[in-house]
Design a protein around this motif. Structure first.
Motif, PDB file in Angstrom:
ATOM      1  N   ALA A  63      -0.524  14.486 -17.902  1.00  0.00           N
ATOM      2  CA  ALA A  63       0.265  13.255 -17.877  1.00  0.00           C
ATOM      3  C   ALA A  63       0.100  12.520 -16.555  1.00  0.00           C
ATOM      4  O   ALA A  63       0.226  11.294 -16.497  1.00  0.00           O
ATOM      5  N   GLN A  64      -0.180  13.241 -15.507  1.00  0.00           N
ATOM      6  CA  GLN A  64      -0.428  12.600 -14.219  1.00  0.00           C
ATOM      7  C   GLN A  64      -1.836  12.015 -14.160  1.00  0.00           C
ATOM      8  O   GLN A  64      -2.055  10.961 -13.572  1.00  0.00           O
ATOM      9  N   ALA A  65      -2.801  12.666 -14.785  1.00  0.00           N
ATOM     10  CA  ALA A  65      -4.192  12.213 -14.725  1.00  0.00           C
ATOM     11  C   ALA A  65      -4.499  11.107 -15.739  1.00  0.00           C
ATOM     12  O   ALA A  65      -5.348  10.245 -15.467  1.00  0.00           O
ATOM     13  N   ALA A  66      -3.841  11.107 -16.870  1.00  0.00           N
ATOM     14  CA  ALA A  66      -4.157  10.153 -17.939  1.00  0.00           C
ATOM     15  C   ALA A  66      -4.020   8.689 -17.517  1.00  0.00           C
ATOM     16  O   ALA A  66      -4.905   7.878 -17.828  1.00  0.00           O
ATOM     17  N   PRO A  67      -2.957   8.303 -16.822  1.00  0.00           N
ATOM     18  CA  PRO A  67      -2.879   6.889 -16.420  1.00  0.00           C
ATOM     19  C   PRO A  67      -4.027   6.451 -15.507  1.00  0.00           C
ATOM     20  O   PRO A  67      -4.451   5.298 -15.558  1.00  0.00           O
ATOM     21  N   VAL A  68      -4.520   7.360 -14.696  1.00  0.00           N
ATOM     22  CA  VAL A  68      -5.650   7.013 -13.826  1.00  0.00           C
ATOM     23  C   VAL A  68      -6.866   6.684 -14.685  1.00  0.00           C
ATOM     24  O   VAL A  68      -7.538   5.677 -14.461  1.00  0.00           O
ATOM     25  N   VAL A  69      -7.125   7.498 -15.686  1.00  0.00           N
ATOM     26  CA  VAL A  69      -8.281   7.284 -16.560  1.00  0.00           C
ATOM     27  C   VAL A  69      -8.123   5.980 -17.344  1.00  0.00           C
ATOM     28  O   VAL A  69      -9.053   5.175 -17.445  1.00  0.00           O
ATOM     29  N   VAL A  70      -6.930   5.738 -17.873  1.00  0.00           N
ATOM     30  CA  VAL A  70      -6.696   4.576 -18.726  1.00  0.00           C
ATOM     31  C   VAL A  70      -6.599   3.281 -17.916  1.00  0.00           C
ATOM     32  O   VAL A  70      -7.099   2.235 -18.343  1.00  0.00           O
ATOM     33  N   LEU A  71      -5.982   3.334 -16.751  1.00  0.00           N
ATOM     34  CA  LEU A  71      -5.661   2.115 -16.010  1.00  0.00           C
ATOM     35  C   LEU A  71      -6.612   1.773 -14.867  1.00  0.00           C
ATOM     36  O   LEU A  71      -6.459   0.710 -14.254  1.00  0.00           O
ATOM     37  N   MET A  72      -7.550   2.621 -14.544  1.00  0.00           N
ATOM     38  CA  MET A  72      -8.383   2.388 -13.367  1.00  0.00           C
ATOM     39  C   MET A  72      -9.149   1.066 -13.437  1.00  0.00           C
ATOM     40  O   MET A  72      -9.169   0.307 -12.461  1.00  0.00           O
ATOM     41  N   VAL A  73      -9.755   0.756 -14.547  1.00  0.00           N
ATOM     42  CA  VAL A  73     -10.524  -0.492 -14.651  1.00  0.00           C
ATOM     43  C   VAL A  73      -9.605  -1.714 -14.608  1.00  0.00           C
ATOM     44  O   VAL A  73      -9.840  -2.640 -13.822  1.00  0.00           O
ATOM     45  N   ALA A  75      -6.687  -1.873 -13.295  1.00  0.00           N
ATOM     46  CA  ALA A  75      -6.099  -1.882 -11.948  1.00  0.00           C
ATOM     47  C   ALA A  75      -7.088  -2.446 -10.934  1.00  0.00           C
ATOM     48  O   ALA A  75      -6.688  -3.158 -10.001  1.00  0.00           O
ATOM     49  N   GLY A  76      -8.363  -2.163 -11.101  1.00  0.00           N
ATOM     50  CA  GLY A  76      -9.374  -2.734 -10.214  1.00  0.00           C
ATOM     51  C   GLY A  76      -9.451  -4.251 -10.350  1.00  0.00           C
ATOM     52  O   GLY A  76      -9.578  -4.968  -9.354  1.00  0.00           O
ATOM     53  N   ALA A  77      -9.345  -4.737 -11.585  1.00  0.00           N
ATOM     54  CA  ALA A  77      -9.354  -6.191 -11.801  1.00  0.00           C
ATOM     55  C   ALA A  77      -8.116  -6.838 -11.179  1.00  0.00           C
ATOM     56  O   ALA A  77      -8.204  -7.911 -10.568  1.00  0.00           O
ATOM     57  N   ILE A  78      -6.986  -6.181 -11.303  1.00  0.00           N
ATOM     58  CA  ILE A  78      -5.755  -6.702 -10.702  1.00  0.00           C
ATOM     59  C   ILE A  78      -5.858  -6.670  -9.179  1.00  0.00           C
ATOM     60  O   ILE A  78      -5.444  -7.606  -8.492  1.00  0.00           O
ATOM     61  N   ALA A  79      -6.415  -5.594  -8.640  1.00  0.00           N
ATOM     62  CA  ALA A  79      -6.569  -5.485  -7.177  1.00  0.00           C
ATOM     63  C   ALA A  79      -7.472  -6.573  -6.623  1.00  0.00           C
ATOM     64  O   ALA A  79      -7.284  -7.004  -5.481  1.00  0.00           O
ATOM     65  N   ASP A  80      -8.417  -7.052  -7.421  1.00  0.00           N
ATOM     66  CA  ASP A  80      -9.294  -8.135  -6.967  1.00  0.00           C
ATOM     67  C   ASP A  80      -8.582  -9.484  -6.950  1.00  0.00           C
ATOM     68  O   ASP A  80      -9.012 -10.401  -6.271  1.00  0.00           O
ATOM     69  N   ARG A  81      -7.481  -9.599  -7.690  1.00  0.00           N
ATOM     70  CA  ARG A  81      -6.786 -10.872  -7.796  1.00  0.00           C
ATOM     71  C   ARG A  81      -5.489 -10.935  -6.989  1.00  0.00           C
ATOM     72  O   ARG A  81      -5.017 -12.012  -6.670  1.00  0.00           O
ATOM     73  N   TRP A  82      -4.894  -9.800  -6.706  1.00  0.00           N
ATOM     74  CA  TRP A  82      -3.628  -9.767  -5.976  1.00  0.00           C
ATOM     75  C   TRP A  82      -3.877  -9.405  -4.515  1.00  0.00           C
ATOM     76  O   TRP A  82      -4.968  -8.993  -4.141  1.00  0.00           O
ATOM     77  N   VAL A  83      -2.837  -9.482  -3.740  1.00  0.00           N
ATOM     78  CA  VAL A  83      -2.912  -9.068  -2.342  1.00  0.00           C
ATOM     79  C   VAL A  83      -2.970  -7.542  -2.320  1.00  0.00           C
ATOM     80  O   VAL A  83      -2.037  -6.867  -2.772  1.00  0.00           O
ATOM     81  N   GLY A 124       0.914   8.939 -11.745  1.00  0.00           N
ATOM     82  CA  GLY A 124      -0.441   8.590 -12.167  1.00  0.00           C
ATOM     83  C   GLY A 124      -0.678   7.087 -12.189  1.00  0.00           C
ATOM     84  O   GLY A 124      -1.756   6.617 -11.825  1.00  0.00           O
ATOM     85  N   VAL A 125       0.341   6.325 -12.605  1.00  0.00           N
ATOM     86  CA  VAL A 125       0.221   4.858 -12.598  1.00  0.00           C
ATOM     87  C   VAL A 125       0.044   4.368 -11.156  1.00  0.00           C
ATOM     88  O   VAL A 125      -0.802   3.517 -10.870  1.00  0.00           O
ATOM     89  N   GLY A 126       0.834   4.920 -10.253  1.00  0.00           N
ATOM     90  CA  GLY A 126       0.683   4.562  -8.843  1.00  0.00           C
ATOM     91  C   GLY A 126      -0.695   4.907  -8.311  1.00  0.00           C
ATOM     92  O   GLY A 126      -1.315   4.126  -7.589  1.00  0.00           O
ATOM     93  N   ASN A 127      -1.199   6.081  -8.683  1.00  0.00           N
ATOM     94  CA  ASN A 127      -2.543   6.491  -8.266  1.00  0.00           C
ATOM     95  C   ASN A 127      -3.609   5.531  -8.794  1.00  0.00           C
ATOM     96  O   ASN A 127      -4.568   5.205  -8.096  1.00  0.00           O
ATOM     97  N   ALA A 128      -3.435   5.095 -10.046  1.00  0.00           N
ATOM     98  CA  ALA A 128      -4.420   4.215 -10.673  1.00  0.00           C
ATOM     99  C   ALA A 128      -4.520   2.878  -9.949  1.00  0.00           C
ATOM    100  O   ALA A 128      -5.599   2.295  -9.857  1.00  0.00           O
TER     101      ALA A 128
END
Length: 161
Positions: A63-73, A75-83, A124-128
């Motif tokens: 349950a901790q690892a799954a959000p990283v796998v699902v949200l990483m891509v 999250a990367g797109a969001i990180a490129d657009r947000w501060v 996991g969401v925070g990690n992602a």
């Protein structure tokens, strides 16, 4: 007219340490990485000491690892657009709150497996979101000629925790 000598390798190696932003970044991300690295170990001992079988431990860690796998891509797109700094602080606050609540619950009562899974999913969401934001911030803090050294330093730090 004499020519000034260029910077030595040692000078180039220290250059990024002379910027306040990099020092703050390195200290903050090191503290965050150290804390996150110890969570799985502490969680393992806590779940097993509360009498849960290894299969439940596997569910909790998944349950901790799954959000990283699902949200990483995404999250990367969001990180490129947000501060990125705000995204990293928000991710760390989410991880800190969920890990703190997990520790409080595990120290006192026996939380249900569903509650435990919910809390570690938030970690996991925070990690992602933290990882892509951190990776995108490095080129902003370091000059192109320092990126190799900075990345090596950060990678060595992550591997040592």
């Amino acid at each position: 007219m004499t020519q000034q000598p260029g910077p030595t390798d040692a000078d180039r190696g220290r250059r990024f340490w002379q910027t306040r932003n990099f020092i703050l970044f390195f200290v903050a991300t090191s503290a965050s990485t150290l804390g996150s690295a110890k969570v799985s170990v502490a969680l393992t001992f806590a779940v097993l000491s509360h009498g849960h079988p290894a299969s439940i431990l596997g569910l909790v860690l998944a349950a901790q690892a799954a959000p990283v796998v699902v949200l990483m891509v995404p999250a990367g797109a969001i990180a490129d657009r947000w501060v990125r700094r705000s995204l990293m602080v928000g991710a760390d606050l989410l991880r800190c709150a969920s890990q703190g609540l997990t520790a409080i619950l595990m120290a006192g009562a026996h939380p249900s497996v569903a509650v435990l899974i919910g809390l570690v999913t938030l970690v996991g969401v925070g990690n992602a979101f933290y990882g892509p934001a951190e990776s995108g911030l490095i080129p902003v803090l370091a000059r192109p000629e320092d990126l190799r050294r900075v990345n090596s330093l950060l990678r060595a730090r992550s591997e040592s925790f």
